[in-house]
Design an enzyme around this catalytic site. Structure first.
Site, PDB file in Angstrom:
ATOM      1  N   ASP A   1       5.162  44.770  -8.201  1.00 43.92           N
ATOM      2  CA  ASP A   1       4.280  43.828  -8.880  1.00 43.92           C
ATOM      3  C   ASP A   1       3.219  43.394  -7.860  1.00 43.92           C
ATOM      4  OD1 ASP A   1       2.982  41.715 -10.009  1.00 43.92           O
ATOM      5  OD2 ASP A   1       4.770  40.517 -10.421  1.00 43.92           O
TER       6      ASP A   1
ATOM      7  N   CYS B   1       5.357  29.428 -13.136  1.00 43.72           N
ATOM      8  CA  CYS B   1       5.991  30.552 -13.840  1.00 43.72           C
ATOM      9  C   CYS B   1       7.035  31.229 -12.973  1.00 43.72           C
ATOM     10  CB  CYS B   1       4.970  31.580 -14.324  1.00 43.72           C
ATOM     11  SG  CYS B   1       3.914  30.949 -15.603  1.00 43.72           S
TER      12      CYS B   1
ATOM     13  N   GLN C   1      -0.380  39.672  -7.098  1.00 39.15           N
ATOM     14  CA  GLN C   1      -0.863  38.729  -6.077  1.00 39.15           C
ATOM     15  C   GLN C   1      -1.296  39.435  -4.798  1.00 39.15           C
ATOM     16  OE1 GLN C   1      -1.446  35.569  -6.398  1.00 39.15           O
ATOM     17  NE2 GLN C   1      -0.467  35.161  -8.362  1.00 39.15           N
TER      18      GLN C   1
ATOM     19  N   LYS D   1      -7.193  38.363 -11.455  1.00 40.13           N
ATOM     20  CA  LYS D   1      -6.872  37.847 -10.117  1.00 40.13           C
ATOM     21  C   LYS D   1      -7.635  38.624  -9.048  1.00 40.13           C
ATOM     22  CE  LYS D   1      -2.154  36.476 -11.420  1.00 40.13           C
ATOM     23  NZ  LYS D   1      -2.213  35.039 -11.703  1.00 40.13           N
TER      24      LYS D   1
ATOM     25  N   HIS E   1       7.965  36.333 -10.435  1.00 45.40           N
ATOM     26  CA  HIS E   1       7.267  35.619 -11.505  1.00 45.40           C
ATOM     27  C   HIS E   1       8.037  35.908 -12.799  1.00 45.40           C
ATOM     28  CE1 HIS E   1       4.039  35.038 -14.500  1.00 45.40           C
ATOM     29  NE2 HIS E   1       3.374  34.348 -13.590  1.00 45.40           N
TER      30      HIS E   1
END
Lengths: 408, 153
Positions: free
Chosen positions: A202, A366, A205, A228, A125
């Protein structure tokens, strides 16, 4: 697996799912952008403001102590959720983006020198590209990108080849927001650690889909966003090993992150407060604690299994549309499907689906480098959460046929 | 559902037709004015080429990729620009901009916006205003002969 009856009850926990869009049932398939909030989270945030709003860590009065206790309780919930060794390793931030910026500006600044390299993957991202790009340009270092194959899997053999003495930091996503690829993160961490290089995961997600155990993974940093994860916007967290946090300078400075201030010298506060300057998003933190409790009550294994089922159902359903091509066919995928439909522009698809009550994301998500990798400008992305149903996927399928008919 | 009235209003047959068969699509080799437009949100991109002689637009062509709204807007724009002065073109854009953003019809009767009226449906879709205006912003940039890229973000 969660039964249709259980899903029905879960859906009742989310007030927004009863909304009508242009008079049609709201079909929310944009969960990779942000998730909806269960009533218990909305109530928890509202309860804070209605009944014990106060600043934390400084007041001696009753409500300040209650707010402090609830804020720290939320930190404890996050700590257990990711199985961090200590509460000191959990820093509340505004989200994954701020967390990565924090790491790049402090740890990255310390560690990366002229001629060094920072390694990321092609799946990232923008939030896991730009902070490193800026750091590298400031330090005259090089940003190195591990390529992906045509399915959207990171080429591990290339990762191995690209690691060198110059590599000072590796930062990589757990799950791709635009393709849904689940990276073999444990394997990647082990490869990187063989060279004694610190690695940042990261998890923006992934925390909402998979059980994360930072001790088992042995990652050095892990970042995520609350919104999220069924929690409010504006809150997220950064996990880092205590030894690293101790070695890092503060990111922002001001109140709460100090032990004592004189005009000649300031002594920084202990962990985790050293990295939490200013009044934090107290309500958001309390909200994230509640959201984690909520999904843990359902069960992360149950959620994973059901979402996997939704992904399979949706993949089969969309594959029946012969003009549709799924972009991103990795071996392991989260409940995210990016696709293109003939040469119809995703924005036209998005507008038409919207008129059917179906919310999807359209554009480059993104992650422009991924779009370029597949020689496309944009995709339409449907992403599923545990409150979605097979019936909603059927609505999407039918709506796509209508799009095809209009643009035939 | 094809008869959803708002969708019909947005995707008028004229727009769908220009999307399928864009007019004046291509490059001009000996152009006098050029600009590139970019809408980062959708990745829409278009190049606009013009031949302007004695302040009159003699020829105009565009190429690029984008959604139906942006492509049709560029296509229809090219069909009405020929023979117009730069100043006239700017006035048409002002009127067009009102149509796609304000809930009012062609307010200036002195300016005939003709086919552009089909874009009135866009104002119900604020996210799509940028798509409809990309070609026009690119035109303004080309008229000023600025070599900068224009973006509608």
């Amino acid at each position: 697996m969660l039964s249709p009856q259980q899903i029905k009850e879960i859906r009742n926990d989310f007030p927004i799912l009863k909304t009508k869009i242009y008079g049609k049932p709201f079909v929310y398939l944009d969960n990779a952008a942000t998730t909806q909030k269960p009533k218990c989270v909305i109530d928890e945030v509202s309860n804070f403001y209605a009944n014990y709003n106060s600043n934390i860590h400084r007041g001696v009065h009753f409500l300040s102590q209650r707010a402090t206790a609830k804020y720290e309780e939320a930190r404890g919930i996050v700590q257990k959720f990711i199985n961090a060794k200590s509460f000191e390793e959990v820093i509340f931030t505004r989200g994954a983006t701020e967390s990565i910026n924090l790491i790049a500006a402090t740890f990255g600044d310390m560690r990366v020198k002229e001629g060094d390299e920072v390694l990321i993957s092609h799946l990232e991202h923008h939030a896991n590209i730009v902070p490193w790009q800026i750091l590298c340009s400031r330090k005259k270092a090089k940003l190195v990108v591990v390529p992906i194959d045509n399915n959207g899997d990171v080429k591990l053999e290339e990762l191995v080849k690209l690691i060198s003495d110059r590599t000072k930091i590796v930062s990589i996503t757990h799950i791709s927001n635009s393709l849904g690829t689940i990276n073999p993160i444990k394997q990647i961490i082990d490869i990187v650690h063989k060279h004694n290089i610190p690695i940042i995961i990261d998890a923006a997600q992934s925390v909402q889909h998979l059980k994360i155990d930072v001790q088992e993974l042995d990652c050095d940093f892990l970042v995520a966003s609350g919104h999220k994860l069924y929690a409010p916007t504006g809150i997220g967290f950064m996990y880092a090993k205590k030894s690293l946090l101790d070695s890092m300078p503060p990111y922002q400075t001001g109140g709460d992150m100090i032990l004592s201030v004189a005009f000649t010298k300031t002594i920084f506060n202990d962990l985790p407060y050293k990295f939490e300057a200013g009044t934090p998003d107290i309500a958001g933190a309390i909200g994230i604690g509640k959201a984690i409790n909520y999904i843990q009550d359902i069960g992360l294994d149950e959620i994973y299994e059901y979402e996997k089922h939704l992904l399979e159902y949706a993949t089969e359903s969309l594959k029946k549309i012969k003009q549709l091509k799924i972009v991103g066919t990795a071996k392991e995928k989260a409940s995210v499907i990016s696709f293109i439909l003939n040469s119809i522009h995703p924005h036209d698809i998005g507008t038409m689906l919207d008129m059917e009550g179906v919310a999807v994301r359209t554009g480059h998500h993104c992650s422009e480098p991924i779009m370029r990798r597949f020689s496309i400008d944009a995709t339409t992305r449907a992403s599923f959460a545990f409150y979605n149903t097979e019936e909603e996927i059927d609505v999407l399928n039918k709506a796509l046929y209508k799009v095809l008919k209009l643009f035939a | 559902m094809l008869d959803t009235s708002e969708i019909k209003e947005l995707y008028q047959e004229v727009i769908l037709d220009h999307n399928r068969n864009p007019r004046n699509f291509g490059e001009i080799e000996n152009y006098t004015h050029h600009a590139r437009g970019h809408n980062p949100l959708c990745g829409d991109q278009l190049d606009l080429f013009l031949i302007i002689e004695n302040d009159v637009i003699q020829e105009v062509k565009f190429k690029g990729s984008g959604c139906a709204i942006s492509k049709a807007s560029a296509s229809i724009m090219t069909t009405i620009l020929k023979g117009k002065t730069a100043n006239e073109a700017k006035k048409i854009f002002d009127e067009f901009h009102k149509i796609i953003t304000v809930n009012s019809d062609n307010s200036n009767e002195n300016i005939n916006i003709g086919k552009l009226a089909v874009f009135a449906g866009v104002r119900e879709f604020p996210a799509r205003v940028k798509c409809a205006s990309l070609a026009w912003h690119t035109l303004l940039n080309a008229l000023e002969n600025s070599s900068n890229n224009v973006t509608t973000e």
